[in-house]
Design an enzyme around this catalytic site. Structure first.
Site, PDB file in Angstrom:
ATOM      1  CB  VAL A   1     -10.944   1.773  -9.883  1.00 27.47           C
ATOM      2  CG1 VAL A   1     -12.409   1.907  -9.492  1.00 27.47           C
ATOM      3  CG2 VAL A   1     -10.772   1.472 -11.349  1.00 27.47           C
TER       4      VAL A   1
ATOM      5  CB  ILE B   1      -2.271   5.524 -11.120  1.00 21.53           C
ATOM      6  CG1 ILE B   1      -1.195   6.634 -11.088  1.00 21.53           C
ATOM      7  CG2 ILE B   1      -1.736   4.281 -11.803  1.00 21.53           C
ATOM      8  CD1 ILE B   1      -0.022   6.344 -10.155  1.00 21.53           C
TER       9      ILE B   1
ATOM     10  N   GLY C   1      -4.279   3.823  -2.307  1.00 18.01           N
ATOM     11  CA  GLY C   1      -3.350   4.181  -1.242  1.00 18.01           C
ATOM     12  C   GLY C   1      -3.578   5.598  -0.806  1.00 18.01           C
TER      13      GLY C   1
ATOM     14  CE1 TYR D   1       2.060   7.298   0.056  1.00 15.83           C
ATOM     15  CE2 TYR D   1       4.379   7.794  -0.270  1.00 15.83           C
ATOM     16  CZ  TYR D   1       3.146   7.469  -0.782  1.00 15.83           C
ATOM     17  OH  TYR D   1       2.995   7.304  -2.141  1.00 15.83           O
TER      18      TYR D   1
END
Lengths: 264, 264
Positions: free
Chosen positions: B11, B15, B75, B156
């Site tokens: 956060v 995004i 991520g 990934y």
């Protein structure tokens, strides 16, 4: 909020009627199209028979205001005897109607095409979709059906594969028009044509619904259509969204034997 | 409107930060998690290192209120030297954190997992995903990487394939918990880790962005995440939604030679 104007086909019943209701509830204007007259939640109704090229031209010509979006929701279910009409209404006519309305779509406009879980096998049927897309006129359709040896259920699935692939193919050209187009793929939804799907797809329909807990509700599909029409979804382009209560996921989980991935 | 409470990981930036902003703007409560401290648009911040099993347990234990949803957005990008951490944070740790928060999720709750266009080849990599999902602990990860001979970019992509397949696999079990889980697959988004993707995926990134007209904006992904978290999306289950400005569609159109399907 900004009031927007949306065109919705197949607005007399099912998902289309729910979409009109939701868009009106959100404060927008709705121009509804259907072969059956409808009034509920519409600012204007325009008769449209997607099986009739003249009707498509006439209906589009009656739209005299800019549109913020178009939901191509009208479609026929798999029903024996309707083979040609299914191919025409669900794909060729829908594509022609979209083309006729393109000049009315405002910059930033969103086109939402109703596909189906029945179109999920588009990867395997690209060649047949290309042959369908190249068919011209009604005589061509009869010959196509004879040559492909396809029944009403295959015709239905083919139109849904076609709408997914066509939407993908248009992604880049739509960007050049400052428009965007996506498909939604509902599965097992409780509309008036649900019996047709049970007859066409047999026990699999009931099995999926049992696993999902129930059939989908038209409003649950329409809520997502309203969102994809809206500017909040403006980076969604050329995508297909499965809205099926998990049915697609169950079947892929079975096919790929993924149960072992689950949390304890 | 009903105020809801959402947990969002990653956060502090990109995004995740945009999602917190949008959820607050919509009047909801947001509990934010990140390895880096953050305060903006959060009702509460809880430190979380998804690479550390003790941190996962401790962070989840600090949540003492019912949640309406969880967005697993944290991520790591493909970056050489981070192979094990990528596998841990992007998939194994995310899965463990989800499990730890399950008891806090209210009936009807929505879990949104951030996948990526880089995970689009999940169909071809099911076996490797299953092997990753079965790895236990850090020693296991080093051995896994050695045995599979995979670099950071493949690590990934593998974690994104894994999150898509895991989400699919959980669809039915989530229904039994009265929860639902979906993935979002952004492509070419202008966040702080964009340079990593350019280095990892080379010229294809810039080519896609040129065709799309620009990179995606974090808020364009977050708007869709906020919708999928909301009850309006309640029939979306086990689905993966590409949010890539058409990049996936361009590439499929090229691969399947679909240009001929386009309108004149």
């Amino acid at each position: 909020m900004t009031q927007r104007t949306y065109a919705v086909t197949g607005v007399a019943s099912g998902i289309g009627a729910e979409l009109a209701r939701i868009l009106k509830e959100q404060g927008h204007r709705v121009i509804g199209f259907d072969i059956h007259e409808a009034q509920a939640n519409l600012d204007r109704f325009i008769a449209l028979d997607l099986n009739d090229a003249a009707s498509i031209t006439a209906a589009a010509a009656q739209v005299d205001e800019p549109l913020d979006g178009l939901c191509n929701n009208a479609g026929l279910p798999p029903r024996a005897g309707l083979e040609e009409t299914i191919l025409q209404v669900n794909f060729l006519g829908t594509r022609a109607f979209t083309q006729a309305l393109l000049p009315r779509l405002r910059a930033g406009g969103s086109v939402v095409n109703m596909a189906s879980r029945a179109g999920a096998h588009w990867r395997e049927n690209v060649a047949q979709v290309k042959r369908l897309a190249a068919v011209g006129g009604c005589e061509g359709l009869a010959a196509f059906i004879a040559a492909e040896q396809i029944d009403a259920t295959r015709c239905y699935n083919l139109t849904k594969e076609a709408i997914i692939l066509w939407t993908m193919a248009e992604a880049e050209a739509m960007i050049q028009r400052d428009l965007r187009m996506n498909t939604l793929s509902p599965g097992g939804t409780a509309t008036g044509i649900f019996g047709d799907f049970q007859r066409a797809f047999g026990a699999a329909v009931d099995r999926n619904i049992k696993r999902a807990g129930r059939a989908g509700k038209p409003e649950e599909i329409a809520q997502i259509a309203a969102f994809v029409l809206s500017p909040a979804a403006n980076w969604l382009k050329g995508a297909d969204i499965a809205i099926d209560g998990g049915m697609g996921a169950f079947n892929l989980t079975d096919a790929m034997d993924l149960q072992g991935l689950r949390l304890a």
